[in-house]
Write an enzyme that holds these catalytic residues in place. Structure first.
Site, PDB file in Angstrom:
ATOM      1  N   THR A  52       0.782  -1.126  -0.170  1.00  0.00           N
ATOM      2  CA  THR A  52       0.074   0.026  -0.237  1.00  0.00           C
ATOM      3  C   THR A  52       0.856   1.309  -0.125  1.00  0.00           C
ATOM      4  O   THR A  52       2.160   1.394   0.564  1.00  0.00           O
ATOM      5  CB  THR A  52      -0.923  -0.121   1.231  1.00  0.00           C
ATOM      6  OG1 THR A  52      -1.791  -1.224   1.009  1.00  0.00           O
ATOM      7  CG2 THR A  52      -1.561   1.343   1.634  1.00  0.00           C
ATOM      8  N   ARG A 107     -14.422  -7.649  -0.069  1.00  0.00           N
ATOM      9  CA  ARG A 107     -13.664  -7.419   1.087  1.00  0.00           C
ATOM     10  C   ARG A 107     -13.022  -6.014   0.852  1.00  0.00           C
ATOM     11  O   ARG A 107     -12.628  -5.448  -0.064  1.00  0.00           O
ATOM     12  CB  ARG A 107     -12.368  -8.365   1.338  1.00  0.00           C
ATOM     13  CG  ARG A 107     -11.339  -8.127   2.351  1.00  0.00           C
ATOM     14  CD  ARG A 107     -10.414  -7.252   2.070  1.00  0.00           C
ATOM     15  NE  ARG A 107      -9.380  -7.294   3.271  1.00  0.00           N
ATOM     16  CZ  ARG A 107      -8.511  -6.170   3.334  1.00  0.00           C
ATOM     17  NH1 ARG A 107      -8.044  -5.667   2.535  1.00  0.00           N
ATOM     18  NH2 ARG A 107      -7.498  -6.173   4.265  1.00  0.00           N
ATOM     19  N   VAL A 108     -13.302  -5.119   1.819  1.00  0.00           N
ATOM     20  CA  VAL A 108     -12.616  -3.682   1.936  1.00  0.00           C
ATOM     21  C   VAL A 108     -11.627  -3.738   3.382  1.00  0.00           C
ATOM     22  O   VAL A 108     -12.000  -4.401   4.234  1.00  0.00           O
ATOM     23  CB  VAL A 108     -13.847  -2.865   2.136  1.00  0.00           C
ATOM     24  CG1 VAL A 108     -13.060  -1.371   2.445  1.00  0.00           C
ATOM     25  CG2 VAL A 108     -14.536  -2.670   0.956  1.00  0.00           C
ATOM     26  N   ASP A 151      -8.470  -1.496   5.643  1.00  0.00           N
ATOM     27  CA  ASP A 151      -8.549  -0.365   6.288  1.00  0.00           C
ATOM     28  C   ASP A 151      -8.367   1.029   5.934  1.00  0.00           C
ATOM     29  O   ASP A 151      -8.872   2.144   6.289  1.00  0.00           O
ATOM     30  CB  ASP A 151      -7.561  -0.410   7.506  1.00  0.00           C
ATOM     31  CG  ASP A 151      -6.057  -0.849   6.929  1.00  0.00           C
ATOM     32  OD1 ASP A 151      -5.806  -1.262   5.998  1.00  0.00           O
ATOM     33  OD2 ASP A 151      -5.121   0.003   7.373  1.00  0.00           O
ATOM     34  N   THR A 204       0.010   0.969   6.866  1.00  0.00           N
ATOM     35  CA  THR A 204       0.152  -0.140   5.790  1.00  0.00           C
ATOM     36  C   THR A 204       0.220  -1.262   6.752  1.00  0.00           C
ATOM     37  O   THR A 204       0.987  -1.349   7.730  1.00  0.00           O
ATOM     38  CB  THR A 204       1.076  -0.061   4.992  1.00  0.00           C
ATOM     39  OG1 THR A 204       1.296  -1.180   4.100  1.00  0.00           O
ATOM     40  CG2 THR A 204       2.524   0.433   5.615  1.00  0.00           C
ATOM     41  N   GLY A 205      -0.729  -2.323   6.404  1.00  0.00           N
ATOM     42  CA  GLY A 205      -0.334  -3.644   7.145  1.00  0.00           C
ATOM     43  C   GLY A 205      -1.838  -4.565   6.869  1.00  0.00           C
ATOM     44  O   GLY A 205      -2.527  -4.082   5.995  1.00  0.00           O
ATOM     45  N   GLY A 242      -5.049  -5.299   7.062  1.00  0.00           N
ATOM     46  CA  GLY A 242      -6.134  -4.158   7.367  1.00  0.00           C
ATOM     47  C   GLY A 242      -7.115  -4.700   8.408  1.00  0.00           C
ATOM     48  O   GLY A 242      -7.545  -3.734   9.148  1.00  0.00           O
TER      49      GLY A 242
HETATM   50  N1  ASP Z   1      -3.784  -2.159   4.525  1.00  0.00           N
HETATM   51  C1  ASP Z   1      -3.984  -2.659   3.384  1.00  0.00           C
HETATM   52  C2  ASP Z   1      -5.288  -3.496   3.327  1.00  0.00           C
HETATM   53  O1  ASP Z   1      -5.440  -4.474   4.427  1.00  0.00           O
HETATM   54  C3  ASP Z   1      -2.975  -3.515   2.860  1.00  0.00           C
HETATM   55  C4  ASP Z   1      -1.671  -3.098   2.820  1.00  0.00           C
HETATM   56  O2  ASP Z   1      -1.259  -2.008   3.506  1.00  0.00           O
HETATM   57  O3  ASP Z   1      -0.826  -3.239   1.778  1.00  0.00           O
HETATM   58  O4  ASP Z   1      -6.137  -3.491   2.456  1.00  0.00           O
END
Ligand code: ASP
Length: 343
Positions: A210, A238-239, A241, A261-262, A264
């Protein structure tokens, strides 16, 4: 003294005060970015790949800083910065977004203005070239905060936002990542007779690519922007964070701007971005202390992997992550720095 003289003096004083408030202060302008966290280690990096990431992160920083140094708003800066990364296949946003279980690219994005506390976000869009621009249009040109799927795309069309064929987002690297995860998932399910959990497979080897940016402009205003393709192999509808205001994206001039980022699901449940802002606002924590408290303690206890970038009105910033690495960078006083690993 004559009454009207008092009035003249008062008006003079008021205009001096308002002039001081609108006078730009270029000494504090700051831009902090991330290009995703995850299993990013020196061992699984090649010199060419590292160079490509460093160059693109640097370009993103320079593009956003050019906006700020000209007296542009933090909103313009974060949008321009995120667009550079959306247009690059290196990151999981825009071109290069990860694939869903149904082998599609479905993107989420959000933007927030720390001055007005206005926010805009879109989710599950498949034909908008720069999702961050559509999120900004939701904020500025609609009555709403969040729009999803076909509706968001219809709205983008009315705003003359660039649309592309879904195939534009496809990259072979991301397609192969999906195939690998699907194969592992199938092997595990076959092995467990369909009873085992596939949760680890969902994240295994995942680089949460992200992208995000937080900026402070010369007028003391903060803004945050985040854009993503979500998680590889995510299921229908799916959505994550990212487009949830307060989870993956948040900005408030009275506390800070945050982009995350992480994984979600954990970031939503931990309400990461707003939690950091609340600690600064109500507990008077420094941006560093607040961001670390949430990323290195709360999220770790939850089992959520990832990181954030956070920036306050004085130009103090933090970039904590609890994963192996996080693509990240900062530009301040014209000096750009880019980091990848736990240096
Ligand atoms: N946070 C994002 C999600 O869960 C994924 C990402 O950070 O790459 O959609």
């Amino acid at each position: 003294m004559h009454k009207s003289l008092y009035l003249v003096l008062l008006c003079l004083l008021l205009s001096i005060v308002s002039l001081a408030q609108t006078k730009p202060d270029y000494s504090k302008i700051t831009l902090v970015i991330h290009g995703g966290a995850g299993t990013i280690t020196r061992e699984n990096m090649t010199p060419e790949k590292e160079k490509a990431y460093r160059e693109k992160l640097n370009e993103a920083l320079q593009v956003g800083y050019a906006v700020l140094i000209k007296g542009g708003s933090s909103l313009d800066a974060v949008e321009a910065t995120v667009k550079v990364m959306e247009d690059s296949p290196l990151f999981n946003a825009g071109k290069g977004a990860v694939f869903t279980n149904e082998e599609k690219n479905e993107m989420d994005a959000a933007i927030m203005d720390g001055k007005s506390l206005k926010a805009g976000s879109i989710a599950s869009v498949t034909i908008i070239k720069n999702p961050i621009t559509a999120a900004r249009a939701v904020m500025e040109k609609s009555e709403h905060v969040m729009m999803i799927g076909a509706g968001a795309e219809k709205f983008a069309k009315t705003q003359n936002i660039e649309l592309v064929d879904p195939s534009y987002f496809r990259t072979e690297t991301r397609y192969e990542q999906l195939q690998k995860i699907k194969h592992k998932e199938k092997t595990q399910l076959d092995h467990d007779g369909g009873t085992g959990s596939t949760e680890n497979i969902f994240t295994e080897g995942n680089k949460f690519g992200t992208v995000g940016a937080v900026a402070l402009d010369a007028y003391g205003n903060l803004a945050a922007a985040t854009s993503t393709g979500g998680m590889t192999n995510k299921r229908y509808g799916r959505v994550g964070d990212v487009p949830i205001i307060g989870a993956g994206t948040y900005a408030d001039n009275s506390s800070c701007a945050v982009s995350a980022t992480g994984h979600g699901e954990y970031f939503m449940r931990a309400v990461v971005a707003h939690d950091i802002a609340a600690m600064i606002k109500y507990k008077k924590y420094s941006v560093k202390k607040a961001a670390e408290e949430v990323v290195m303690k709360k999220l770790v206890d939850f089992g959520g992997e990832g990181g954030v970038i956070a920036l306050d009105r004085n130009g103090n910033y933090a970039m904590p992550f609890n994963s192996a690495g996080m693509y990240r960078g900062v530009i301040k006083n014209g000096k750009a720095e880019v980091f990848i690993y736990k240096e």
